[in-house]
Scaffold this motif. Structure first.
Motif, PDB file in Angstrom:
ATOM      1  N   PHE A 287       0.688  -1.382   0.064  1.00 32.44           N
ATOM      2  CA  PHE A 287       0.073  -0.079   0.133  1.00 32.44           C
ATOM      3  C   PHE A 287       0.859   1.360  -0.094  1.00 32.44           C
ATOM      4  O   PHE A 287       0.330   2.379   0.238  1.00 32.44           O
ATOM      5  N   ASP A 288       1.959   1.128  -0.424  1.00 30.26           N
ATOM      6  CA  ASP A 288       3.147   2.197  -0.531  1.00 30.26           C
ATOM      7  C   ASP A 288       3.181   3.001   0.625  1.00 30.26           C
ATOM      8  O   ASP A 288       3.280   4.506   0.420  1.00 30.26           O
ATOM      9  N   GLU A 289       3.045   2.391   1.928  1.00 33.65           N
ATOM     10  CA  GLU A 289       3.120   3.447   3.084  1.00 33.65           C
ATOM     11  C   GLU A 289       4.618   3.755   3.214  1.00 33.65           C
ATOM     12  O   GLU A 289       5.564   3.200   3.166  1.00 33.65           O
ATOM     13  N   THR A 290       4.898   5.119   3.313  1.00 31.59           N
ATOM     14  CA  THR A 290       6.068   5.637   3.589  1.00 31.59           C
ATOM     15  C   THR A 290       6.794   5.797   5.018  1.00 31.59           C
ATOM     16  O   THR A 290       5.759   5.696   6.002  1.00 31.59           O
ATOM     17  N   ASP A 291       7.880   5.843   5.283  1.00 32.13           N
ATOM     18  CA  ASP A 291       8.207   6.250   6.511  1.00 32.13           C
ATOM     19  C   ASP A 291       7.572   7.334   7.100  1.00 32.13           C
ATOM     20  O   ASP A 291       7.310   7.290   8.536  1.00 32.13           O
ATOM     21  N   GLU A 292       7.402   8.407   6.379  1.00 30.81           N
ATOM     22  CA  GLU A 292       6.746   9.679   6.926  1.00 30.81           C
ATOM     23  C   GLU A 292       5.569   9.297   7.351  1.00 30.81           C
ATOM     24  O   GLU A 292       4.945   9.812   8.427  1.00 30.81           O
TER      25      GLU A 292
ATOM     26  N   GLY B 142      23.413  -5.704   1.266  1.00 27.86           N
ATOM     27  CA  GLY B 142      24.065  -5.458   2.360  1.00 27.86           C
ATOM     28  C   GLY B 142      23.440  -4.230   3.169  1.00 27.86           C
ATOM     29  O   GLY B 142      24.311  -3.564   3.790  1.00 27.86           O
ATOM     30  N   LYS B 143      22.290  -3.669   2.900  1.00 22.97           N
ATOM     31  CA  LYS B 143      21.551  -2.576   3.276  1.00 22.97           C
ATOM     32  C   LYS B 143      20.744  -2.749   4.419  1.00 22.97           C
ATOM     33  O   LYS B 143      20.029  -1.817   4.856  1.00 22.97           O
ATOM     34  N   LYS B 144      20.677  -4.058   4.961  1.00 27.45           N
ATOM     35  CA  LYS B 144      19.656  -4.346   6.017  1.00 27.45           C
ATOM     36  C   LYS B 144      19.989  -3.296   7.214  1.00 27.45           C
ATOM     37  O   LYS B 144      18.966  -2.927   7.621  1.00 27.45           O
ATOM     38  N   GLU B 145      21.022  -3.114   7.854  1.00 26.02           N
ATOM     39  CA  GLU B 145      21.460  -2.206   8.894  1.00 26.02           C
ATOM     40  C   GLU B 145      20.874  -0.718   8.643  1.00 26.02           C
ATOM     41  O   GLU B 145      20.226  -0.316   9.323  1.00 26.02           O
ATOM     42  N   ALA B 146      21.134  -0.438   7.428  1.00 21.81           N
ATOM     43  CA  ALA B 146      20.860   0.950   7.114  1.00 21.81           C
ATOM     44  C   ALA B 146      19.342   1.226   6.930  1.00 21.81           C
ATOM     45  O   ALA B 146      18.652   2.265   7.273  1.00 21.81           O
ATOM     46  N   VAL B 147      18.637   0.320   6.370  1.00 20.79           N
ATOM     47  CA  VAL B 147      17.202   0.212   6.371  1.00 20.79           C
ATOM     48  C   VAL B 147      16.574   0.206   7.471  1.00 20.79           C
ATOM     49  O   VAL B 147      15.519   1.079   7.974  1.00 20.79           O
ATOM     50  N   ILE B 148      16.948  -0.722   8.529  1.00 17.78           N
ATOM     51  CA  ILE B 148      16.112  -0.775   9.775  1.00 17.78           C
ATOM     52  C   ILE B 148      16.231   0.526  10.615  1.00 17.78           C
ATOM     53  O   ILE B 148      15.617   1.105  11.282  1.00 17.78           O
ATOM     54  N   GLU B 149      17.537   1.014  10.570  1.00 20.43           N
ATOM     55  CA  GLU B 149      17.975   2.467  11.177  1.00 20.43           C
ATOM     56  C   GLU B 149      17.259   3.486  10.707  1.00 20.43           C
ATOM     57  O   GLU B 149      16.516   4.463  11.594  1.00 20.43           O
ATOM     58  N   ARG B 150      17.046   3.546   9.401  1.00 20.73           N
ATOM     59  CA  ARG B 150      16.151   4.683   8.881  1.00 20.73           C
ATOM     60  C   ARG B 150      14.792   4.305   9.262  1.00 20.73           C
ATOM     61  O   ARG B 150      14.013   5.402   9.785  1.00 20.73           O
ATOM     62  N   GLN B 151      14.264   3.424   9.294  1.00 21.84           N
ATOM     63  CA  GLN B 151      12.727   2.931   9.464  1.00 21.84           C
ATOM     64  C   GLN B 151      12.696   3.253  11.002  1.00 21.84           C
ATOM     65  O   GLN B 151      11.686   3.959  11.447  1.00 21.84           O
ATOM     66  N   LEU B 152      13.549   3.035  11.890  1.00 20.69           N
ATOM     67  CA  LEU B 152      13.240   3.297  13.308  1.00 20.69           C
ATOM     68  C   LEU B 152      13.512   4.854  13.506  1.00 20.69           C
ATOM     69  O   LEU B 152      12.659   5.206  14.289  1.00 20.69           O
ATOM     70  N   LYS B 153      14.476   5.341  12.893  1.00 19.31           N
ATOM     71  CA  LYS B 153      14.556   6.891  13.408  1.00 19.31           C
ATOM     72  C   LYS B 153      13.527   7.598  12.926  1.00 19.31           C
ATOM     73  O   LYS B 153      13.039   8.687  13.507  1.00 19.31           O
TER      74      LYS B 153
ATOM     75  N   LYS C  68       1.446   7.975  11.938  1.00 20.76           N
ATOM     76  CA  LYS C  68       0.753   7.143  12.666  1.00 20.76           C
ATOM     77  C   LYS C  68       1.201   6.851  13.911  1.00 20.76           C
ATOM     78  O   LYS C  68       0.459   6.448  14.965  1.00 20.76           O
ATOM     79  N   MET C  69       2.801   6.745  14.055  1.00 18.12           N
ATOM     80  CA  MET C  69       3.333   6.578  15.544  1.00 18.12           C
ATOM     81  C   MET C  69       2.779   7.749  16.515  1.00 18.12           C
ATOM     82  O   MET C  69       2.725   7.329  17.633  1.00 18.12           O
ATOM     83  N   LYS C  70       2.990   8.766  15.769  1.00 19.55           N
ATOM     84  CA  LYS C  70       2.479  10.131  16.700  1.00 19.55           C
ATOM     85  C   LYS C  70       0.844  10.075  17.047  1.00 19.55           C
ATOM     86  O   LYS C  70       0.667  10.135  18.167  1.00 19.55           O
ATOM     87  N   ALA C  71       0.212   9.660  16.010  1.00 22.18           N
ATOM     88  CA  ALA C  71      -1.188   9.650  16.380  1.00 22.18           C
ATOM     89  C   ALA C  71      -1.443   8.470  17.451  1.00 22.18           C
ATOM     90  O   ALA C  71      -2.370   8.584  18.511  1.00 22.18           O
TER      91      ALA C  71
END
Ligand code: PGA
Length: 239
Positions: free
Chosen positions: A93-98, A128-139, A103-106
């Motif tokens: 459903f093309d949900e972005t990090d933003e 080899g991007k696993k860590e970077a992806v997870i860090e971005r999604q978390l932050k 949604k987290m805020k709500a």
């Protein structure tokens, strides 16, 4: 720490009757049951020991958003937990990090306990991007709109996209390493966040214990196996 099982029914089952029957079979302590929206209220009524969860919410409070459901509406039917940024939402459903951050805020503003899902695709893993992806999604998910997460509880679920619904789970050892990595990010200055961190992706009664044996793994987010009463019964006995 007590382990937590979140049962994500996704778009199942087809009828309220089946939903109530499955809910009764899933009603144990340390369990969150997340049925489809139409069944939330009635499922909530039969759950005595487990908690009610929703699979998503929309970040606006009210208004012209056909098809969407707000945090307040979920609260009004006694939802306590809400899954946010599930990989099916992100990738189908093309949900972005933003959007995930909104949604987290709500959820936090409405005192729902958000379950922030993070995880890499197979392409990201192979590159080899696993860590970077997870860090971005978390932050982005947690800090784009800074919330008092130290006050409001939240949960993180590590769910590698390629492991979800495939019968091909991440190995317990590797899931453990990633969960430690997530904890490290959440504890790097200036943060000192200590949420429960779950593993999800093809968890069932045969492999659940292999994840839960690690003290760092606080539980599991289960999809397919949560629809089978026999599976649920066995899994519950391990938490
Ligand atoms: P699965 O789903 O257990 O069917 O892999 C997990 C999830 O999507 O949360």
């Amino acid at each position: 720490m007590t382990k937590l099982l979140i049962l994500n029914w996704k778009m199942n089952p087809a009828t309220l009757k089946e939903a109530l029957s499955l809910a009764k079979a899933s009603d144990y302590k340390n369990v969150v049951v997340a049925p489809p929206f139409p069944f939330l209220e009635e499922v909530g009524k039969v759950l005595k020991k487990s908690r009610l969860g929703a699979q998503d919410l929309f970040y606006e409070e009210k208004g012209a958003f056909t098809g969407e459901v707000s945090a307040k509406e979920l609260k009004s039917v006694r939802v306590k937990y809400v899954i946010i940024g599930h990989s099916e939402r992100r990738h189908k459903f093309d949900e972005t990090d933003e959007m995930v951050a909104k949604k987290m805020k709500a959820a936090a503003e409405n005192k729902l306990i958000p379950v922030l899902c993070v995880g890499e695709t197979i392409e990201e893993k192979n590159a080899g991007k696993k860590e970077a992806v997870i860090e971005r999604q978390l932050k982005i998910g947690l800090f784009l709109y800074p919330r008092p997460y130290t006050l409001n509880p939240f949960i993180v679920a590590y769910e590698p996209v390629w492991a979800i619904g495939t019968g091909n789970p991440e190995t317990p050892e590797s899931a453990l390493e990633t969960i430690k990595y997530i904890r490290k990010i959440l504890n790097a200055k200036p943060y000192t966040l200590n949420p429960k961190i779950l593993y999800g992706g093809s968890v069932d009664s045969r492999n659940l214990r292999d994840y839960l044996k690690y003290k760092e793994v606080d539980g599991a987010l289960v999809g397919g196996a949560s629809l089978k009463k026999e599976e649920v019964k066995k899994m519950i006995s391990y938490v």
